[in-house]
Design a protein around this motif. Structure first.
Motif, PDB file in Angstrom:
ATOM      1  N   THR A 135       0.831  -1.202   0.000  1.00  0.00           N
ATOM      2  CA  THR A 135       0.000   0.000   0.000  1.00  0.00           C
ATOM      3  C   THR A 135       0.868   1.255   0.000  1.00  0.00           C
ATOM      4  O   THR A 135       0.619   2.211  -0.740  1.00  0.00           O
ATOM      5  CB  THR A 135      -0.917   0.001   1.236  1.00  0.00           C
ATOM      6  OG1 THR A 135      -1.720  -1.181   1.229  1.00  0.00           O
ATOM      7  CG2 THR A 135      -1.826   1.223   1.232  1.00  0.00           C
ATOM      8  N   LEU A 136       1.914   1.238   0.806  1.00  0.00           N
ATOM      9  CA  LEU A 136       2.823   2.379   0.884  1.00  0.00           C
ATOM     10  C   LEU A 136       3.697   2.477  -0.368  1.00  0.00           C
ATOM     11  O   LEU A 136       3.786   3.543  -1.004  1.00  0.00           O
ATOM     12  CB  LEU A 136       3.699   2.236   2.134  1.00  0.00           C
ATOM     13  CG  LEU A 136       4.826   3.263   2.315  1.00  0.00           C
ATOM     14  CD1 LEU A 136       4.252   4.666   2.469  1.00  0.00           C
ATOM     15  CD2 LEU A 136       5.694   2.881   3.508  1.00  0.00           C
ATOM     16  N   PHE A 137       4.335   1.378  -0.741  1.00  0.00           N
ATOM     17  CA  PHE A 137       5.260   1.416  -1.879  1.00  0.00           C
ATOM     18  C   PHE A 137       4.534   1.684  -3.197  1.00  0.00           C
ATOM     19  O   PHE A 137       5.036   2.430  -4.047  1.00  0.00           O
ATOM     20  CB  PHE A 137       6.038   0.098  -1.958  1.00  0.00           C
ATOM     21  CG  PHE A 137       7.268   0.070  -1.108  1.00  0.00           C
ATOM     22  CD1 PHE A 137       8.505   0.360  -1.651  1.00  0.00           C
ATOM     23  CD2 PHE A 137       7.185  -0.238   0.242  1.00  0.00           C
ATOM     24  CE1 PHE A 137       9.651   0.336  -0.859  1.00  0.00           C
ATOM     25  CE2 PHE A 137       8.323  -0.263   1.034  1.00  0.00           C
ATOM     26  CZ  PHE A 137       9.560   0.028   0.487  1.00  0.00           C
ATOM     27  N   ASP A 138       3.362   1.052  -3.391  1.00  0.00           N
ATOM     28  CA  ASP A 138       2.637   1.257  -4.642  1.00  0.00           C
ATOM     29  C   ASP A 138       2.092   2.677  -4.737  1.00  0.00           C
ATOM     30  O   ASP A 138       1.995   3.249  -5.826  1.00  0.00           O
ATOM     31  CB  ASP A 138       1.493   0.246  -4.775  1.00  0.00           C
ATOM     32  CG  ASP A 138       1.199  -0.084  -6.229  1.00  0.00           C
ATOM     33  OD1 ASP A 138       1.625   0.684  -7.096  1.00  0.00           O
ATOM     34  OD2 ASP A 138       0.553  -1.106  -6.493  1.00  0.00           O
ATOM     35  N   ALA A 139       1.705   3.262  -3.595  1.00  0.00           N
ATOM     36  CA  ALA A 139       1.268   4.656  -3.603  1.00  0.00           C
ATOM     37  C   ALA A 139       2.409   5.565  -4.057  1.00  0.00           C
ATOM     38  O   ALA A 139       2.218   6.476  -4.878  1.00  0.00           O
ATOM     39  CB  ALA A 139       0.776   5.060  -2.219  1.00  0.00           C
ATOM     40  N   ALA A 140       3.615   5.325  -3.531  1.00  0.00           N
ATOM     41  CA  ALA A 140       4.770   6.127  -3.933  1.00  0.00           C
ATOM     42  C   ALA A 140       5.111   5.895  -5.404  1.00  0.00           C
ATOM     43  O   ALA A 140       5.383   6.846  -6.153  1.00  0.00           O
ATOM     44  CB  ALA A 140       5.970   5.787  -3.051  1.00  0.00           C
ATOM     45  N   ASP A 141       5.084   4.631  -5.831  1.00  0.00           N
ATOM     46  CA  ASP A 141       5.428   4.310  -7.211  1.00  0.00           C
ATOM     47  C   ASP A 141       4.413   4.908  -8.181  1.00  0.00           C
ATOM     48  O   ASP A 141       4.779   5.456  -9.228  1.00  0.00           O
ATOM     49  CB  ASP A 141       5.494   2.797  -7.372  1.00  0.00           C
ATOM     50  CG  ASP A 141       5.987   2.382  -8.731  1.00  0.00           C
ATOM     51  OD1 ASP A 141       7.189   2.589  -9.020  1.00  0.00           O
ATOM     52  OD2 ASP A 141       5.177   1.850  -9.524  1.00  0.00           O
ATOM     53  N   SER A 142       3.111   4.807  -7.855  1.00  0.00           N
ATOM     54  CA  SER A 142       2.071   5.334  -8.736  1.00  0.00           C
ATOM     55  C   SER A 142       2.110   6.854  -8.813  1.00  0.00           C
ATOM     56  O   SER A 142       1.740   7.444  -9.839  1.00  0.00           O
ATOM     57  CB  SER A 142       0.692   4.877  -8.248  1.00  0.00           C
ATOM     58  OG  SER A 142       0.583   3.479  -8.259  1.00  0.00           O
ATOM     59  N   ALA A 143       2.552   7.506  -7.727  1.00  0.00           N
ATOM     60  CA  ALA A 143       2.633   8.969  -7.716  1.00  0.00           C
ATOM     61  C   ALA A 143       3.970   9.481  -8.228  1.00  0.00           C
ATOM     62  O   ALA A 143       4.153  10.695  -8.374  1.00  0.00           O
ATOM     63  CB  ALA A 143       2.400   9.487  -6.292  1.00  0.00           C
TER      64      ALA A 143
END
Length: 680
Positions: A135-143
């Motif tokens: 949830t944290l890593f994908d949020a950073a990657d998507s943004a």
């Protein structure tokens, strides 16, 4: 806890021909599995690292994001690989416990089932922790931001509200948490089936926000990816559970390995077909060479061919696995190699997820292609309803498979000289045809764009198709056509069907009052709230909606007019009251829709911007008429069938409806015989 933990496999003895060893003695080939698994994991991590670092920032440039940095890119992909493996181990272990072992006579899982259940629970905890981190890593990657910049709660909450990917991982984490906690307390065999289903559902949310869900043709791509992910996860997970079973010399080794071989063949075929479909949507065959995505597709195809070749080699080891230590050692080596290649294959998939597919870079899409996956440039006509076809890979394929399976069952009965009524065959095939037409014909294509057409598909899927399907008597056919497992041997499909249809959950869901509430309540709860608009905006929600229509409709008609015996048998008079009571609610719904001054899901239909669909309110009134009149037809059919069943039972001298014919009596006697064989 009232249930005791199983300590021995009381469902059947250990294989008498299996070599015995002292406690703690080395089992031939057991270290080979671990060695191959570790090698595969290391190879996968190295491959992911190379693919991500050499891919650069192309995928971020296409999406208009900044490159989040090497730490975030590597973290999100390696962590995704870990989560996928943990999820597969969880699902596969639960499937192994439910379908590759035989429970004790009390209904508690056997020792082998218990071991798989507990291992699945441990994998679920790993899955849960990984999904939360995703949830944290994908949020950073998507943004397009480094993970360190979104680690604080305020930034993360902002991204959670704006991005779909982190929400998908939270849903996956919730499912894995439910499974992890349940595995600590569950000992019932039937419940392990339910947990396997919950775990399988938990694998899907990330699929719906992948590259396949954001391009023209995404209806094909997303549906094929659902099959692909489930087949890959189940294969890897069951492979891990089967390897553990062979290592500890569990019961029925020969039967388990034979069943696994057939299971693996089915998964291989699904992977091949679904992977081909997904690749064709995301790129043209001419771009297999010369593009990074095409190279990864070819690499994944090579891995799949290797897996198929290993499965052929493993087939030769199945017959002697219970008798020969050499055969067991060779089988464990092949299982280890199989595991290593599958771990690497998942690593290739991580690279594909990080590489922009060619069609994403070159194709302009319309609003309808973004939402539906295809264009609708012309208005609906009767001719287009008949001539336009686009197979729904989930429900359309299910309709074809159900029809074929039913015909095979009838053929098996008749080959034994047993009778099966032709009317039931016609009813079942008509129900399957209604599903196919409602999801894959021109009606299914125009349903997301035109409210009145949607109401036609609603009636087909929620009322007509289920009414016809229950009249086909599929449970009775399955119990008559499928062979029974011998005493002390592995349960088979016949025992699975019987366990599911006689489960407490099905008993609750088939209560006529609850089934009626689910059927009629969906009309008011869906269309008179904002739920319908939310469901139509996403392809996956649209698919869930159709599945809900079919399931609730089937439960209702099974409870009131079903040929198959239900766990809760009611006399005809209460069932008649339930059918008659549903009719006014259908009429009221149609009147409400026709008289509404505003358009249901108006923002959604206006977003489509279809030039030929301007009179939205007039179309909605037509939809209300269709929902009223067409919705009454299946209820009238059910009323006629119920009255005929009542009349038939009275002629046979029994008005209760529980056993109104010689066939039903034979069916009841058959169930009693099966129960007696289990006790023996």
């Amino acid at each position: 806890m009232p249930d005791s933990v199983p300590t021995t496999d009381s469902a059947g003895p250990r294989d008498p021909q299996a070599p015995r060893t002292r406690s703690g003695a080395a089992i031939p080939g057991r270290s080979a599995v671990l060695a191959w698994a570790v090698a595969g994991a290391i190879g996968a991590v190295v491959l992911i690292t190379v693919l991500i670092l050499t891919a650069g920032s192309a995928v971020y440039s296409v999406l208009g994001y900044a490159d989040p940095g090497a730490v975030t890119k590597l973290g999100v992909n390696i962590l995704r690989w870990v989560v996928d493996v943990a999820g597969a181990a969880c699902v596969g272990s639960l499937v192994f416990s439910a379908f590759f072992t035989t429970p004790q006579q009390s209904g508690i899982v056997s020792a082998d089932g218990y071991a798989a259940l507990r291992f699945g629970g441990g994998a679920a905890w790993a899955w849960f922790g990984g999904a939360l981190l995703m949830t944290l890593f994908d949020a950073a990657d998507s943004a397009g931001q480094p993970v360190s910049e979104v680690a604080d709660s305020e930034a993360l909450l902002g991204l959670l509200g704006a991005l779909d990917a982190p929400k998908a991982w939270l849903l996956s984490a919730l499912c894995s948490l439910i499974v992890a906690v349940s595995c600590q307390v569950v000992l019932r065999w039937r419940t392990s089936m339910v947990l396997a289903g919950v775990a399988a559902v938990g694998l899907l949310p990330p699929v719906f926000v992948s590259n396949s869900a954001s391009n023209a043709g995404h209806d094909f791509a997303t549906n094929s990816l659902v099959f692909h992910i489930l087949a890959a996860s189940l294969w890897l997970g069951v492979l891990i559970a089967m390897a553990a079973h062979v290592r500890r010399r569990g019961a029925h080794l020969a039967s388990v390995t034979t069943r696994y071989r057939r299971f693996a063949l089915g998964c291989w075929l699904v992977l091949a077909v679904s992977g081909t479909i997904d690749a064709l949507v995301l790129m043209t065959p001419t771009r297999l060479l010369g593009t990074g995505y095409g190279s990864l597709v070819l690499l994944k195809a090579v891995c799949l061919l290797l897996l198929g070749a290993i499965s052929v080699l493993a087939r030769r080891r199945v017959s002697g696995v219970a008798r020969s230590g050499d055969s067991r050692r060779a089988l464990l080596h092949l299982v280890g190699l199989d595991t290593a290649i599958m771990l690497v294959t998942i690593g290739v998939s991580m690279g594909m997820a990080h590489t922009p597919p060619p069609n994403l870079l070159t194709r302009d899409v319309t609003a309808t292609e973004v939402i539906f996956g295809y264009s609708l440039p012309d208005p609906p006509t009767l001719l287009r309803f008949v001539t336009m076809w686009r197979l729904d890979l989930i429900l359309g394929t299910a309709a074809l498979v159900l029809a074929a399976g039913y015909l095979l069952g009838v053929r098996r009965l008749r080959s034994r000289g047993e009778h099966w009524p032709g009317g039931r065959v016609v009813a079942w095939l008509s129900g399957c045809a209604a599903i196919l037409v409602g999801t894959s014909s021109g009606l299914g294509m125009y349903a997301p764009a035109v409210f009145s057409v949607h109401m036609i598909t609603h009636v087909l899927l929620n009322m007509l198709a289920p009414a016809l399907l229950v009249l086909g008597g599929p449970v009775t056919l399955a119990l008559r056509a499928l062979p029974s497992a011998a005493s002390g041997q592995l349960y088979g499909p016949r025992e699975w069907v019987l366990a599911i249809t006689r489960s407490p959950l099905v008993r609750v869901l088939t209560h006529p009052a609850l089934a009626a509430v689910l059927l009629i309540g969906s009309l008011y709860g869906l269309y008179l709230t904002g739920l319908f608009e939310a469901a139509m905006e996403e392809h996956w929600a649209h698919q869930i909606l159709y599945v809900y229509f079919l399931v609730t409709g089937y439960l209702y008609y099974w409870a009131v007019v079903g040929v198959d015996a239900t766990p809760r048998q009611l006399p005809h008079l209460p069932r008649l009251g339930i059918v008659l009571g549903a009719m006014p609610f259908q009429v009221f719904f149609g009147v409400i829709v026709m008289s509404m001054p505003t358009v249901i899901a108006g923002n959604y239909y206006r977003t489509l911007d279809l030039p030929w669909a301007s009179e939205l309110l007039a179309d909605q009134r037509l939809g209300g008429v269709i929902g009223w009149l067409a919705g009454e037809v299946p209820l009238m059919l059910a009323l006629a069938v119920l009255l005929w069943q009542w009349h038939r039972d009275q002629q046979d001298g029994d008005g209760s409806g529980a056993e109104g014919s010689d066939e039903d009596a034979a069916h009841t006697a058959m169930l009693a015989k099966l129960a007696e064989s289990r006790r023996s």
